[in-house]
Design an enzyme around this catalytic site. Structure first.
Site, PDB file in Angstrom:
ATOM      1  N   SER A 125       4.346  -2.387   0.723  1.00  0.00           N
ATOM      2  CA  SER A 125       3.086  -2.957   0.273  1.00  0.00           C
ATOM      3  C   SER A 125       3.392  -4.124  -0.650  1.00  0.00           C
ATOM      4  O   SER A 125       4.535  -4.353  -1.030  1.00  0.00           O
ATOM      5  CB  SER A 125       2.285  -1.924  -0.538  1.00  0.00           C
ATOM      6  OG  SER A 125       1.826  -0.893   0.274  1.00  0.00           O
ATOM      7  N   SER A 136       1.437  -1.332   5.215  1.00  0.00           N
ATOM      8  CA  SER A 136       1.622  -2.203   4.064  1.00  0.00           C
ATOM      9  C   SER A 136       0.270  -2.501   3.437  1.00  0.00           C
ATOM     10  O   SER A 136      -0.546  -3.201   4.017  1.00  0.00           O
ATOM     11  CB  SER A 136       2.272  -3.511   4.515  1.00  0.00           C
ATOM     12  OG  SER A 136       2.446  -4.383   3.437  1.00  0.00           O
ATOM     13  N   ASP A 157      -1.756  -4.657   1.337  1.00  0.00           N
ATOM     14  CA  ASP A 157      -1.591  -6.031   0.856  1.00  0.00           C
ATOM     15  C   ASP A 157      -2.848  -6.420   0.094  1.00  0.00           C
ATOM     16  O   ASP A 157      -3.866  -6.775   0.683  1.00  0.00           O
ATOM     17  CB  ASP A 157      -1.328  -6.960   2.038  1.00  0.00           C
ATOM     18  CG  ASP A 157      -0.052  -6.559   2.801  1.00  0.00           C
ATOM     19  OD1 ASP A 157       0.886  -6.044   2.168  1.00  0.00           O
ATOM     20  OD2 ASP A 157      -0.019  -6.749   4.021  1.00  0.00           O
TER      21      ASP A 157
END
Lengths: 389, 389, 389, 389
Positions: free
Chosen positions: D258, D296, D298
């Site tokens: 991340s 991830s 973000d």
């Protein structure tokens, strides 16, 4: 008779390396089975702009997501707006219902209403219920501004051009560069237009990565590229734009461009997942150096044609296969979108040759040899060590 | 010559009580200084539908947010989509930039492109830069489906009707009911159309509620009401729809309606705050009984004309007054939007009289006397004690 | 020992009529098979606020969407934020992935972190992979502010209260009013708290409305109601709040309340469709008179437990039944959410009796007899004809 | 005593060229006047994971947007979620109100609640109204997953670490790499962590580009970088990750990383405009090769400290300078965010040296010499001509 320049070679054909997933057969959005593309190109007149007369450097591009009557049998879809400085039609309903019910048409900004109306002209006789049994239809049109080369105020794209693009839609290789809606577009200070690319994505159907259980999907992207400034250009990552001399005419003082990115796949995804794919098109765009400048409308539409959604369901619902988000396959599809978008944009730049438009405005074709030379010698420059490696 | 029915009395005029904030002078969106409204009404032909010929029960309504050239001098705005089953134009750019640069036009669904193109026709000669110095313009068009009464496939609203609505835009009292874009609309099983209302909001400029320091603002709402089913109707909250007999013809089996809600204010708000106002229009809608059914496109646009945004700023920015979110004044404005939206919708229903349209389809005017009688006697019924109080 | 007041009768039990869809067996969110609810109520101390000591009027409520390990086997979900003035946890991931992987916990604003940490305490020993094989877990916590009655700064809800609410979760009748997270909440100037309701929705599986082919679904709603001002209150639509005398103490000068609405269904919907349901909870809220004031955090989470989503899929995807958006069944589900939300809020108000909290602050129970009398006699008042019909 | 590795040289210091806008004095987020950063680093224990005991490789980072009491005097802000697979706190209220009212804290995923509670501990004695006069506070916490190196289940970051990070916040140079919340993070197959960079943006106050009328603004970015796979890495655009050998241990099979990106500016922007900046952080991220993989999270938060928003306004509103969107200055700020984000991520990678964590898991420092060698010789490789230029 005046003609658009012939297409040049694609990025991969001149030697650019695209490590990553392999492209599909045509390296085009049409590698997604069932997707077809058609272009109508208008290219006439020279000299001073006479609004309503020309010169005309514009057109219309149709991306047809799947065969058959899309209004009766829709495809799942999603839209993503990275930068909403733009004037498309059809995004709101696609956002709510997660589906497309018409082909996607691309054209110039001021032509959106006429193209939308032309698409309605096309659809009404083929769908007698529209507007009578009180259903209507959500036409889908994207746009960029080609006013630097084209008599955009003349709004030269109408029903005829729409019909011709739709009826000319084909699979296989897709004409790129100075064609269809891309005819009058510019990108990164050079001539832009239509570009496309695809990636093949192998997804293991079980939890072990056993190739005998793999299924093949494709992510395809088609762009209408009309954005950016020369300084920003990155080719296969290398910031060549920083080192390239500006074209003779120089750039416009402001970046008023835009891009429409059409993402297609045959993987079984729902609208929420397609929105995840759509966002990755913005990441492919960023790899080419774009900063999505204020005046750049950066719009994405993504669809799957793995299944269809009936206009008049005879059942409550359907048993439908949906890929799990946390299956590794989704990640590969996301990567496929990023990579295909980057390459599609570069294809638009590499293929499009110089066009002279209204008032003698020139958009030079990207100087491919210079770009390649810069890339060969870039190493040291990237390290601030002078221009040779 | 065939004419639309004359307007009937507004909800307040027949005795409905609207406790809460006081209305503005005209109880109309035009109570926001600078806002004007114009209508073009098309009402001709009878009998069987002949697509392209008629019968025609449609039109076009223009809400002009502020005087002068809006493209040169824009107003802050926001959009909110409660239910995105609809085909408007202009929402994406309004969402990104938080501004309107054209009047708001309302029409029927299939006419959106022609009305948008008509608006471009209107704007181009007044803005010579559009499309030449590469800027373009974000035309703003909302719609509902009037296909039950009108030859919607005929797309009878074009540039002439757009020009006429724009040039006829006036302040003061606003014609409601069977007029402009509302000509062919239905609502809650009865005839719907255009309705409007307003609220005066006193905001204390300091932190003490000292009336000598108060400033007066207005929230005005105009709706194109075309949604819902009879059973749902609530008048001043009372669920009269549950007890009303259906009109002779009965209802359509499915709810395919929609509503466009235009919210105006002269309070100094930015786009983020205007979006907060826009969401409250959905709450006013809910008070009338709507459930925002699947097929109902429920769209809101909200603007302030307290300040303007230049197309070509000569300064980096501006000193601009903005109301604080946590000042009590914002809450009063939110309440003003909820209340004005509820009343605007009821005005559309009370004012619009019966219309017979294509194929003899009837939309009855709301049976006002029955509604009032039901309301008088509702007490017991609401408690399940039989039909008299 | 100090105890919370006993629950009073529900809105339907005192005679309020709710025309529309029929409720489920318990008229509660637990009518959705598999959904359970648990409460921990903290109610102790009197007199002056001593932060950290009390008086304590607070608690914790758990809504468990489905049996079994939710982290291993998630449910599809969506969130909708009508007004984001609030401090929940877990919304961002639910928005992206369209799923819930823990129960939904409700508590007061300052307790959100301790409740979230308590939920992690609960989950870690039951899911040994979390945080080791690098996956983590998205805990889901909603909140309202009970600081007017409760020592909120003391943050008295921790792991013990979380465990107790989770382990006490049951189907069947749901305690309402002054219980769990609702212990210290106020609504519309009176005592609020927990309320619930449900609707049965018959969906025809084919395209003909043949009851022999119908399937039964349920929409259930549970609210933590802590919003609004007395003047706004509408009961079954009737604006009784306008006519009710304020409670002895009067209202707080500002509306700082909030509401969390939990929507459950067993209909096979995906996350996008659940978001459509979630938005309709806001319309049910509006029917009770709320204007979603600035300081009111109005949050919705909706889930279906018709199917599950595995943490570690052993297959690429799944054959999953999904209801079509344009099947009439979806509209009935939307209506079911609006109606159940309205009734759930009224249940919170009717059931919750007077609570005296910190510093002697009182929240009176809604004066039910006065409300009923007002409703019986409302007819004339609604028409501005004085107070008798 | 076990210590984190010493920081290595930053990307620019080893010779990477970043054509574009110039950096600020410290090339750090603290170049935005008033912004300070503090870290608490926990680094102890070796060998086998004993949950609750260690080994510990984690920490907490505080970004303080402006001096003084932020709860009393907030800053305008916006959030953008590129991929919502994450568990932050505070995003929903920031989205609605467009403001931050606490510092931004970064930590690991399972520690978010304890860090949030620690921040409440810090704020309550400094703000006696919180939770008493019924206002509460929106604590803001971002996170990444450091479970590969750290005993994340142990949740070792609590109030002490929060207080220490807040009290240690300073301007000037910012420690990067293996520090604060970055202690246990990995990026692109190598050791990641904290990175920062800035850009100076000259904005012409009038419409002519007259430097004597220019004003200087700064865009600063701080990242917690924990994303991606080796193959994707692009350094200054060059896809070196494709050619680098994987580190000894190889990569994890799945990308579960991340990134949190914090964007600061002193330009006078409102929340809507700050959201436009926030989106560009995603474009800087994409330039480093990220595809924002499924797992991830973000997340971006952007703020300006050019003006403050009072908790208790004594006036209705304020005269506030706001930059026009269509002033060229905005584009420069957008570019500044893209460039600073790219460089901040590379700084995290270049500065962070090898860390061995729980169960002997290693995260190698990026092999800088190999990277530089690859860049020097990349030209031919990029053209598929073998590995030498």
């Amino acid at each position: 008779m005046l003609k658009p320049p012939r297409p040049r070679r694609r990025a991969r054909e001149v030697g650019i390396d695209f490590p990553g997933l392999p492209p599909g057969q045509h390296n085009a959005i049409t590698d997604v089975p069932g997707v077809t593309v058609g272009h109508t190109t208008l290219f006439s007149g020279e000299g001073k702009l006479v609004p309503g007369s020309g010169p005309i450097r514009t057109g219309c591009t149709a991306v047809v997501p799947a065969p058959g009557n899309l209004f009766e049998s829709k495809v799942p879809a999603a839209v993503y707006v990275l930068n909403g400085f733009g004037k498309p039609m059809g995004f709101d309903q696609a956002r709510e219902l997660g589906e497309l019910e018409t082909p996607i048409l691309l054209t110039n900004t001021l032509n959106v209403p006429r193209v939308a109306d032309g698409l309605i002209d096309y659809l009404l006789p083929r769908n007698e219920d529209i507007g009578v049994r009180t259903s209507s239809v959500n036409v889908f049109v994207g746009e960029c501004n080609d006013g630097h080369l084209n008599d955009m105020r003349g709004r030269h794209v109408g029903p005829d051009e729409v019909f011709s693009a739709l009826e000319g839609a084909r699979g296989g290789s897709v004409p790129e560069g100075v064609v269809g809606a891309g005819t009058g577009m510019r990108c990164m200070g050079y001539k832009g237009g239509i570009g496309t690319a695809s990636r093949r994505v192998q997804v293991f159907s079980g939890d072990r990565q056993d190739p005998t259980e793999a299924r093949d999907f494709t992510t395809g992207v088609l762009v209408l590229a009309n954005f950016g400034r020369l300084k920003q250009l990155r080719v296969a990552g290398v910031p060549v734009g920083h080192y390239l001399a500006p074209p003779g005419e120089g750039e416009e003082p402001e970046d008023k461009g835009s891009i429409v990115m059409v993402v297609a796949t045959d993987a079984p995804l729902d609208s929420r997942q397609l929105k995840r794919l759509a966002r990755r098109a913005g990441m492919g765009l960023a790899r080419t150096g774009s900063t999505a400048s204020h005046g750049s409308g950066d719009f994405v539409v993504a669809f799957s044609n793995a299944y269809r959604i009936p206009q008049r369901p005879s059942e409550m619902g359907v048993q439908r296969e949906i890929l799990y988000d946390n299956h590794p396959g989704l990640n590969r599809l996301l990567t496929g979108v990023v990579e295909a978008t980057e390459e599609a944009i570069l294809n638009a730049l590499f293929v499009a040759d110089t066009v002279v438009g209204r008032d003698g405005h020139r958009a030079e074709g990207l100087p491919v040899d210079e770009v390649l030379a810069l890339m060969r010698s870039c190493g040291g420059a990237l390290l601030g060590e002078g221009s040779n490696s």
